[in-house]
Design a protein around this motif. Structure first.
Motif, short mmCIF file in Angstrom:
data_model
loop_
_atom_site.label_atom_id
_atom_site.label_comp_id
_atom_site.label_asym_id
_atom_site.label_seq_id
_atom_site.Cartn_x
_atom_site.Cartn_y
_atom_site.Cartn_z
N ILE A 1 0.85 -1.19 0.00
CA ILE A 1 0.00 0.00 0.00
C ILE A 1 0.89 1.24 0.00
O ILE A 1 1.97 1.25 0.61
N HIS A 2 0.44 2.28 -0.67
CA HIS A 2 1.23 3.51 -0.77
C HIS A 2 1.73 3.95 0.59
O HIS A 2 0.97 4.07 1.55
N GLY A 3 3.04 4.21 0.65
CA GLY A 3 3.67 4.67 1.87
C GLY A 3 5.18 4.63 1.72
O GLY A 3 5.72 4.17 0.71
N ALA A 4 5.87 5.11 2.74
CA ALA A 4 7.33 5.23 2.67
C ALA A 4 8.01 3.90 2.43
O ALA A 4 9.08 3.84 1.80
N LEU B 1 6.58 -4.33 -9.42
CA LEU B 1 6.11 -3.58 -8.26
C LEU B 1 4.64 -3.24 -8.48
O LEU B 1 4.28 -2.60 -9.47
N ILE B 2 3.78 -3.68 -7.54
CA ILE B 2 2.38 -3.28 -7.54
C ILE B 2 2.16 -2.32 -6.38
O ILE B 2 2.31 -2.71 -5.21
N GLN B 3 1.84 -1.08 -6.69
CA GLN B 3 1.49 -0.11 -5.66
C GLN B 3 -0.03 -0.10 -5.50
O GLN B 3 -0.76 0.19 -6.45
N VAL B 4 -0.48 -0.43 -4.29
CA VAL B 4 -1.90 -0.37 -3.99
C VAL B 4 -2.21 1.06 -3.56
O VAL B 4 -1.66 1.56 -2.57
N VAL B 5 -3.08 1.71 -4.31
CA VAL B 5 -3.32 3.15 -4.13
C VAL B 5 -4.65 3.37 -3.41
O VAL B 5 -5.72 3.10 -3.97
N PRO B 6 -4.62 3.87 -2.18
CA PRO B 6 -5.86 4.15 -1.46
C PRO B 6 -6.66 5.27 -2.11
O PRO B 6 -6.15 6.05 -2.91
N LEU B 7 -7.91 5.37 -1.73
CA LEU B 7 -8.79 6.41 -2.21
C LEU B 7 -8.19 7.78 -1.90
O LEU B 7 -7.70 8.03 -0.79
N GLY B 8 -8.18 8.67 -2.90
CA GLY B 8 -7.72 10.03 -2.69
C GLY B 8 -6.24 10.25 -2.82
O GLY B 8 -5.76 11.39 -2.73
N LEU B 9 -5.46 9.18 -3.04
CA LEU B 9 -4.00 9.31 -3.10
C LEU B 9 -3.46 9.03 -4.50
O LEU B 9 -2.27 8.77 -4.66
N GLU B 10 -4.31 9.10 -5.51
CA GLU B 10 -3.89 8.74 -6.86
C GLU B 10 -2.73 9.60 -7.35
O GLU B 10 -1.73 9.09 -7.87
N SER B 11 -2.83 10.91 -7.19
CA SER B 11 -1.79 11.80 -7.73
C SER B 11 -0.50 11.70 -6.95
O SER B 11 0.59 11.66 -7.53
N VAL B 12 -0.59 11.63 -5.63
CA VAL B 12 0.63 11.56 -4.83
C VAL B 12 1.32 10.21 -5.00
O VAL B 12 2.55 10.11 -4.99
N ALA B 13 0.53 9.15 -5.20
CA ALA B 13 1.12 7.83 -5.42
C ALA B 13 1.90 7.80 -6.71
O ALA B 13 3.02 7.27 -6.77
N GLU B 14 1.33 8.37 -7.76
CA GLU B 14 2.02 8.44 -9.05
C GLU B 14 3.26 9.31 -8.94
O GLU B 14 4.33 8.97 -9.47
#
Length: 409
Positions: free
Chosen positions: A293-296, A310-323
């Motif tokens: 899940i998205h994080g450090a 690498l699969i990044q699981v992107v929580p709701l609302g974090l699409e832009s910051v995850a990318e």
């Protein structure tokens, strides 16, 4: 006649040299969004107690250039954190103190303050910019690292890595009371953005792939003991989070079982602040895929060998910051995938109405608000996930097919 012309030319050249201004002893580049960088091109003396670099033999300079200041941390766009970074002074207009320690190699000066302590920032505000700067300014020579906020825990955790960057002991800018003399000095670190290195901007071109090779050289002592035949099934690292800081995978056991059904050998890995980097590299560097899940902790993707998934699981609302944070790992040769959760997979739907802007239009909620108020508190800290196994299986199968090719190569 020829002799006269030659003499005239020689005299003219000498006159031009007399009239030409002396070479710049201090140059600063403040044109970049993320960082400033200053270079002292001549012998300089550092007085750590005043955080000042003195030009040992100043020439006649523009009065406006007799002193300049810099905060050597590559987040110039982040005012609050930059206000906490120690400001350094370079001066050519005051008497130079006597020298206690003389160094043969130039200094590279930066701060390990700011957001240091967060694994993502340790690398993206620290070690990746350090790698870029050394290969941009010091590609044919060693450098003495002069560091502010070089706290004991940080030095101990990254001691092996720091020794690969420089053979010299660190000069602690906060706790050293001796003056140090250097033939030259560069203050600041060059950043190309999160999880990225742009070789076209470097004197000694390097890429994120080269940075991975640098990490493998540092921590991959056991590489020779691991071969593809050691893993009859592709190996997947599932990053786990626990505690009360959000983004927990609520159905982790079911997700792990689904991964095994697809064909992976699964290792659940939960790095902490005290996890040695050698341990992280041993686990991840010998694997073929990683999911988190998205994080450090996803910064550990730097340890994956090229060709891994690498699969990044992107929580709701974090699409832009995850990318923004991890979308460029393909530069390292990784197969990058994003699994963006749907509303039904987020715990926020249990707390907020489906018509609430937080659920229905996360981008509208975030826009115009402070990061700490919106994204940090709601989408990072309040949100946990329960993945749709049927939907997630499609991503796992694709990752498995890629990883299977890697294991056979």
């Amino acid at each position: 006649m020829i002799e006269f012309e030659l003499n005239t030319s020689t005299q003219g050249t000498a006159l031009m040299k007399e009239m030409a201004p002396p070479p710049r002893q201090i140059t600063c580049d403040r044109s970049h969004y993320a960082y400033d960088i200053c270079t002292i091109h001549v012998e300089t003396t550092l007085n750590p107690t005043t955080s000042t670099f003195f030009i040992q033999h100043p020439t006649t300079v523009d009065p406006n250039q007799t002193a300049t200041k810099i905060r050597p941390y590559p987040r110039k766009f982040d005012g609050p954190v930059m206000s906490r970074i120690k400001e350094l002074t370079i001066t050519a207009g005051t008497p130079t103190p006597s020298c206690h320690v003389k160094h043969e190699d130039p200094a590279l000066v930066f701060s390990a303050g700011g957001y240091t302590g967060n694994f993502f920032h340790d690398f993206n505000d620290g070690f990746i910019p350090l790698f870029i700067t050394l290969n941009s300014f010091f590609h044919d020579k060693d450098a003495v690292l002069v560091i502010s906020k070089a706290r004991d825990w940080w030095v101990n955790k990254y001691a092996t890595l720091l020794r690969e960057f420089s053979k010299h002991p660190i000069v602690d800018l906060d706790n050293d009371n001796k003056t140090h003399c250097f033939p030259e000095a560069t203050l600041g670190l060059v950043s190309h953005g999160f999880m990225t290195i742009k070789p076209e901007l470097m004197r000694n071109p390097k890429s994120l792939h080269d940075f991975h090779a640098f990490l493998r050289k540092t921590y991959g002592a056991n590489d020779n003991n691991v071969s593809s035949s050691s893993f009859p099934r592709p190996r997947l690292v599932l990053l786990n989070r626990s505690g009360g800081d959000g983004r927990l995978l609520l159905n982790i056991e079911e997700v792990k079982l689904e991964m095994q059904r697809v064909g992976f050998d699964v290792i659940v890995f939960e790095p902490t602040a005290t996890t040695p980097l050698s341990k992280g590299f041993e686990v991840i560097g010998s694997s073929h895929a990683m999911v988190g899940i998205h994080g450090a902790a996803l910064t550990h993707s730097l340890f994956l060998k090229p060709g891994s998934v690498l699969i990044q699981v992107v929580p709701l609302g974090l699409e832009s910051v995850a990318e923004m944070c991890f979308g460029k790992v393909g530069e390292m040769g990784l197969k990058y995938m994003e699994y963006r959760v749907r509303v039904e997979e987020s715990s926020l739907v249990e707390k907020y109405d489906r018509e609430d802007v937080i659920i229905k239009k996360p981008s509208d909620f975030v826009n115009g608000r402070a990061w700490s108020e919106s994204t940090m508190n709601v989408y990072l800290k309040e949100q946990n996930l329960r993945l749709d196994l049927v939907r997630f299986r499609k991503y796992l199968r694709k990752a498995y097919n890629n990883a299977k090719q890697l294991i056979g190569s």
